[in-house]
Scaffold this motif. Structure first.
Motif, PDB file in Angstrom:
ATOM      1  N   LYS A 262       0.903  -1.440  -0.169  1.00  0.00           N
ATOM      2  CA  LYS A 262      -0.056   0.142   0.190  1.00  0.00           C
ATOM      3  C   LYS A 262       0.910   1.290  -0.124  1.00  0.00           C
ATOM      4  N   LEU A 263       0.350   2.347  -0.659  1.00  0.00           N
ATOM      5  CA  LEU A 263       1.050   3.450  -0.871  1.00  0.00           C
ATOM      6  C   LEU A 263       1.591   4.042   0.730  1.00  0.00           C
ATOM      7  N   ASP A 264       0.917   4.144   1.742  1.00  0.00           N
ATOM      8  CA  ASP A 264       0.963   4.174   2.874  1.00  0.00           C
ATOM      9  C   ASP A 264       2.053   3.799   3.690  1.00  0.00           C
ATOM     10  N   GLU A 265       2.136   2.308   3.996  1.00  0.00           N
ATOM     11  CA  GLU A 265       3.024   1.897   3.793  1.00  0.00           C
ATOM     12  C   GLU A 265       4.670   1.877   3.255  1.00  0.00           C
ATOM     13  N   LEU A 266       4.403   2.775   2.250  1.00  0.00           N
ATOM     14  CA  LEU A 266       5.743   2.713   0.827  1.00  0.00           C
ATOM     15  C   LEU A 266       6.064   4.201   1.822  1.00  0.00           C
ATOM     16  N   HIS A 267       4.953   4.885   2.061  1.00  0.00           N
ATOM     17  CA  HIS A 267       5.856   6.430   2.705  1.00  0.00           C
ATOM     18  C   HIS A 267       6.227   6.644   4.013  1.00  0.00           C
ATOM     19  N   GLU A 268       5.310   5.755   4.450  1.00  0.00           N
ATOM     20  CA  GLU A 268       5.960   5.645   6.801  1.00  0.00           C
ATOM     21  C   GLU A 268       7.725   5.027   6.163  1.00  0.00           C
ATOM     22  N   GLN A 269       8.277   4.023   5.665  1.00  0.00           N
ATOM     23  CA  GLN A 269       9.268   3.872   5.603  1.00  0.00           C
ATOM     24  C   GLN A 269      10.328   4.678   5.111  1.00  0.00           C
TER      25      GLN A 269
ATOM     26  N   MET B 240      -4.764  15.459   0.168  1.00  0.00           N
ATOM     27  CA  MET B 240      -4.438  14.774  -1.956  1.00  0.00           C
ATOM     28  C   MET B 240      -5.152  14.443  -2.826  1.00  0.00           C
ATOM     29  N   LEU B 241      -4.892  12.804  -2.398  1.00  0.00           N
ATOM     30  CA  LEU B 241      -5.905  11.712  -1.932  1.00  0.00           C
ATOM     31  C   LEU B 241      -7.497  11.261  -2.363  1.00  0.00           C
ATOM     32  N   GLU B 242      -7.333  11.666  -1.891  1.00  0.00           N
ATOM     33  CA  GLU B 242      -8.851  11.421  -1.295  1.00  0.00           C
ATOM     34  C   GLU B 242      -9.921  12.675  -2.723  1.00  0.00           C
TER      35      GLU B 242
ATOM     36  N   LEU C 240      -0.631   8.403  -9.503  1.00  0.00           N
ATOM     37  CA  LEU C 240       0.001   9.718  -9.948  1.00  0.00           C
ATOM     38  C   LEU C 240       0.119  10.897  -9.385  1.00  0.00           C
ATOM     39  N   PRO C 241      -1.075  10.985  -8.177  1.00  0.00           N
ATOM     40  CA  PRO C 241      -0.518  12.899  -7.859  1.00  0.00           C
ATOM     41  C   PRO C 241       0.744  12.063  -6.529  1.00  0.00           C
ATOM     42  N   TYR C 242       0.276  11.192  -6.161  1.00  0.00           N
ATOM     43  CA  TYR C 242       1.043  10.833  -4.591  1.00  0.00           C
ATOM     44  C   TYR C 242       2.716  10.506  -5.602  1.00  0.00           C
TER      45      TYR C 242
ATOM     46  N   THR D  44      15.006  -5.604 -13.449  1.00  0.00           N
ATOM     47  CA  THR D  44      14.020  -4.411 -13.672  1.00  0.00           C
ATOM     48  C   THR D  44      13.647  -3.601 -12.940  1.00  0.00           C
ATOM     49  N   ILE D  45      14.631  -2.350 -13.306  1.00  0.00           N
ATOM     50  CA  ILE D  45      13.625  -0.988 -12.169  1.00  0.00           C
ATOM     51  C   ILE D  45      13.390  -0.065 -12.892  1.00  0.00           C
ATOM     52  N   GLY D  46      13.442   0.944 -12.483  1.00  0.00           N
ATOM     53  CA  GLY D  46      12.351   1.898 -12.828  1.00  0.00           C
ATOM     54  C   GLY D  46      11.939   2.473 -11.822  1.00  0.00           C
ATOM     55  N   ARG D  47      11.605   4.012 -12.793  1.00  0.00           N
ATOM     56  CA  ARG D  47      10.901   4.731 -11.627  1.00  0.00           C
ATOM     57  C   ARG D  47       8.782   5.462 -11.734  1.00  0.00           C
ATOM     58  N   PRO D  48       8.861   4.729 -10.355  1.00  0.00           N
ATOM     59  CA  PRO D  48       7.386   4.607 -10.682  1.00  0.00           C
ATOM     60  C   PRO D  48       6.868   5.999 -10.939  1.00  0.00           C
ATOM     61  N   LEU D  49       7.382   7.210 -10.782  1.00  0.00           N
ATOM     62  CA  LEU D  49       6.569   8.916 -11.455  1.00  0.00           C
ATOM     63  C   LEU D  49       6.726   8.243 -12.800  1.00  0.00           C
TER      64      LEU D  49
END
Length: 123
Positions: free
Chosen positions: A16-23, A38-40, A47-49, A103-108
Motif C-alpha cells: 500500500k502506498l501509505d505503508e511505503l511512504h512510512e518507510q 490530496m488523494l481523497e 500518479l498524484p502521490y 528490472t528497475i524503473g521510476r514509479p513516476l
C-alpha cells in the motif's frame, strides 16, 4: 550480502502506498506525512502521490542533486520494493540492474505512462 546490508537503510517495501511512504519517511529526519487529503476523491491513480513525492525527494540533498525513488520489478505481485537513491545515479543504477537481469524503473515514469495510455483510450 554486504551490498544488501548497506542498501537496507534506503529500501522501502509495501503493498500500500501509505505503508511505503512510512518507510520512506523514516529515512529522513523531517519528512511530511502521507498526503491522504490530496488523494481523497481522486480517481484512484497513484500518479498524484508520486508527483508529490518526487518534489519532496528532489528538495533533499540538493548539493548531491536531490533524491529519487526507483522501484524493483515485483514480478506481478502487489508488493512494491523501492530504493531511495541520489537522482544523479538513477540512470546508472537502472542500467547496471538491467545488465544483471533485474528490472528497475521510476514509479513516476511508470504512472505517467499509464495515465497517458488511459487518456488515449477510445471513448
Amino acid at each position: 550480502m554486504a551490498l544488501l546490508w548497506h542498501l537496507a537503510g534506503y529500501t522501502a517495501s509495501g503493498d500500500k502506498l501509505d505503508e511505503l511512504h512510512e518507510q520512506i519517511q523514516d529515512m529522513f529526519d523531517e519528512f511530511p506525512d502521507f498526503p491522504y487529503a490530496m488523494l481523497e476523491g481522486g480517481d484512484g491513480s497513484a500518479l498524484p502521490y508520486f508527483e508529490w513525492l518526487d518534489t519532496e525527494l528532489a528538495q533533499r540533498a540538493v548539493d548531491e542533486g536531490g533524491y529519487d525513488l526507483i522501484q524493483i520489478d515485483g514480478n506481478g505481485t502487489d508488493q512494491m520494493d523501492a530504493l531511495v537513491v541520489y537522482r544523479r545515479d538513477t540512470n546508472d543504477i537502472i542500467q547496471a540492474a538491467a545488465l544483471m537481469g533485474v528490472t528497475i524503473g521510476r514509479p513516476l515514469t511508470y504512472y505517467r505512462g499509464i495515465e497517458a495510455m488511459v487518456g488515449k483510450r477510445p471513448g
